[in-house]
Scaffold this motif. Structure first.
Motif, short mmCIF file in Angstrom:
data_model
loop_
_atom_site.label_atom_id
_atom_site.label_comp_id
_atom_site.label_asym_id
_atom_site.label_seq_id
_atom_site.Cartn_x
_atom_site.Cartn_y
_atom_site.Cartn_z
N ASN A 104 -12.09 0.37 -8.01
CA ASN A 104 -11.23 -0.74 -7.64
C ASN A 104 -9.79 -0.36 -7.93
O ASN A 104 -9.16 -0.91 -8.82
CB ASN A 104 -11.60 -1.91 -8.57
N ARG A 108 -11.60 -0.50 2.10
CA ARG A 108 -11.06 -1.88 2.06
C ARG A 108 -10.91 -2.46 3.47
O ARG A 108 -11.20 -3.62 3.70
CB ARG A 108 -9.69 -1.92 1.37
N ASP A 159 -12.92 -5.66 4.45
CA ASP A 159 -12.17 -6.90 4.68
C ASP A 159 -12.35 -7.42 6.11
O ASP A 159 -12.17 -8.60 6.37
CB ASP A 159 -10.68 -6.65 4.39
N ARG A 172 -11.36 -10.16 -3.50
CA ARG A 172 -12.37 -9.54 -2.65
C ARG A 172 -13.71 -10.18 -2.87
O ARG A 172 -13.98 -10.69 -3.95
CB ARG A 172 -12.44 -8.05 -2.93
#
Ligand code: SAH
Ligand code: SF4
Length: 365
Positions: free
Chosen positions: A59, A149, A153, A364
């Protein structure tokens, strides 16, 4: 500080964690399931989950802001662990394919425009990234995590194919080792599985690094930011041309291994009154003679820090028509995300903004 788990190739993880199939399991969770907490990787023993959490982080980038354009392009602003910010762009395009029965199938294709550095040293006269100066290289893991990501996303299934272009912030060949490592991690079949053939490095022309990249023979696509047909203008636009002029760049390109069905892309930024005339088109044709080339004309995107002007589209079309009529493949780049400044050359570090504006970090799932 914890180590960035995305910095590791599968082979490197296999050497650290025994039995080595653990590395494949970790890769699966990270890159196929988009899981970034080691405690949520249930087929790993508890002790390993703990060891991973203590020593590694999955992360390392937080999404600070996402801007969505009317055309579906999305610009992401990321923050690194050391508090820097940089951008990546998610581009969605319509795609048409003909199936086995000869029917046209409409689909979508995705291109991720990645950053390789925070800022850039090359200092091109037309580029917004250049105006912010150079801050630091991104690590391979920070490059790879942009892809994770963006896929996560946007809810893209792991098997959804994406193309990668290293055309965000920075000069990828000035961060050679990390970028080439990222290319390999992204192409790992047990992970994101993005073939090197779907990855394009765009460079302003560091000739010795083009040669070095060619020698690695990774199978990546090469795009050269040419922008001018004579050294006088090119040196004004790209100061590095003084060290590696057009001839040196083309010499390196000639040695570059190109796939039988592929071509080297020459990006040509069209600027009003500077390089948009037919004479330049003729000179370009001559320069590229004997190279398996395609030309991509980019209309200059005006921004506050540059006095250059956007060319007239008729002049760009005339330029393109000339090349096409002479048998050279030439396209005009569609400016995606122009309303949110996500188009080429408009990305730059926005660190200052974050010192004054409080932005909530996007949670997230
Ligand atoms: N450093 C690399 C890759 C990042 S720049 C390179 O220069 O190739 C990616 C592309 O954006 C380059 O082709 C660059 O010429 C283009 N670009 C930069 N500024 C631009 C602007 N203001 N308008 C349109 N394209 C621009
Ligand atoms: Fe750097 Fe590319 Fe911008 Fe030139 S165009 S300053 S090489 S990012």
């Amino acid at each position: 500080m914890k180590k960035n788990i995305y910095d590791y190739t599968l082979k490197e993880l296999e050497e650290i964690f025994k039995p080595s199939f653990r590395a494949k399991q970790i890769y699966h969770w990270l890159y196929v399931k988009y899981i970034h907490e080691f405690e949520k990787m249930p087929n790993l023993p508890k002790t390993l989950q703990q060891e991973l959490s203590e020593k590694f982080s999955a992360n390392n980038l937080s999404i600070i802001e996402v801007e969505t354009s009317q055309d579906g392009t999305r610009k992401y602003l990321f923050r690194t662990q050391d508090g820097l910010s940089f951008e990546s762009v998610f581009i969605k395009m319509r795609d048409k394919k003909i199936n086995e029965e000869g029917k046209i199938i409409e689909g979508e294709k995705y291109t991720f425009c990645l950053s390789s550095q925070v800022g850039c040293k090359v200092g091109c006269a037309f580029c917004s990234t250049a105006k912010g100066g150079f801050v630091r290289n991104l690590s391979a893991g920070e490059i790879v995590e942009q892809v994770v990501r963006l896929k996560e996303d946007n809810g893209l299934a792991p098997e959804k194919r994406v193309n990668i272009v290293y055309m965000g912030m920075g000069e990828p060949l000035d961060n050679f080792d990390e970028v080439t490592k990222a290319i390999q991690i992204l192409s790992e079949l047990n992970g994101l599985s993005i073939s090197t053939r779907r990855q394009t490095i765009s460079t302003s022309g560091i000739a010795p690094k083009i040669k070095k990249l060619g020698e690695l023979d990774l199978g990546v696509q090469l795009a050269i930011s040419l922008h001018a047909v004579n050294d006088e203008l090119r040196s004004k636009l790209i100061p590095m041309n003084k060290a590696y002029n057009i001839e040196k760049v083309l010499e390196a390109v000639r040695e570059f291994p190109v796939d039988a069905r592929k071509r080297v892309m020459f990006e040509y930024l069209v600027i009003k009154g500077l390089n948009d005339d037919l004479g330049s088109a003729k000179a370009l044709l001559k320069l590229l003679n004997g190279i398996k080339a395609k030309v991509n004309l980019i209309l200059f995107n005006p921004h506050e820090e540059s006095e250059f002007e956007r060319p007239h589209i008729q002049d760009v079309k005339r330029f393109a028509d000339f090349l096409v009529n002479k048998g050279l493949l030439c396209t005009i780049r569609e400016s995606k995300g122009i309303d949110i400044s996500a188009a080429c050359g408009q990305l730059r570090e926005k660190e200052k903004k974050f010192k004054y504006v409080s932005c909530e970090t996007k949670e997230r799932k």
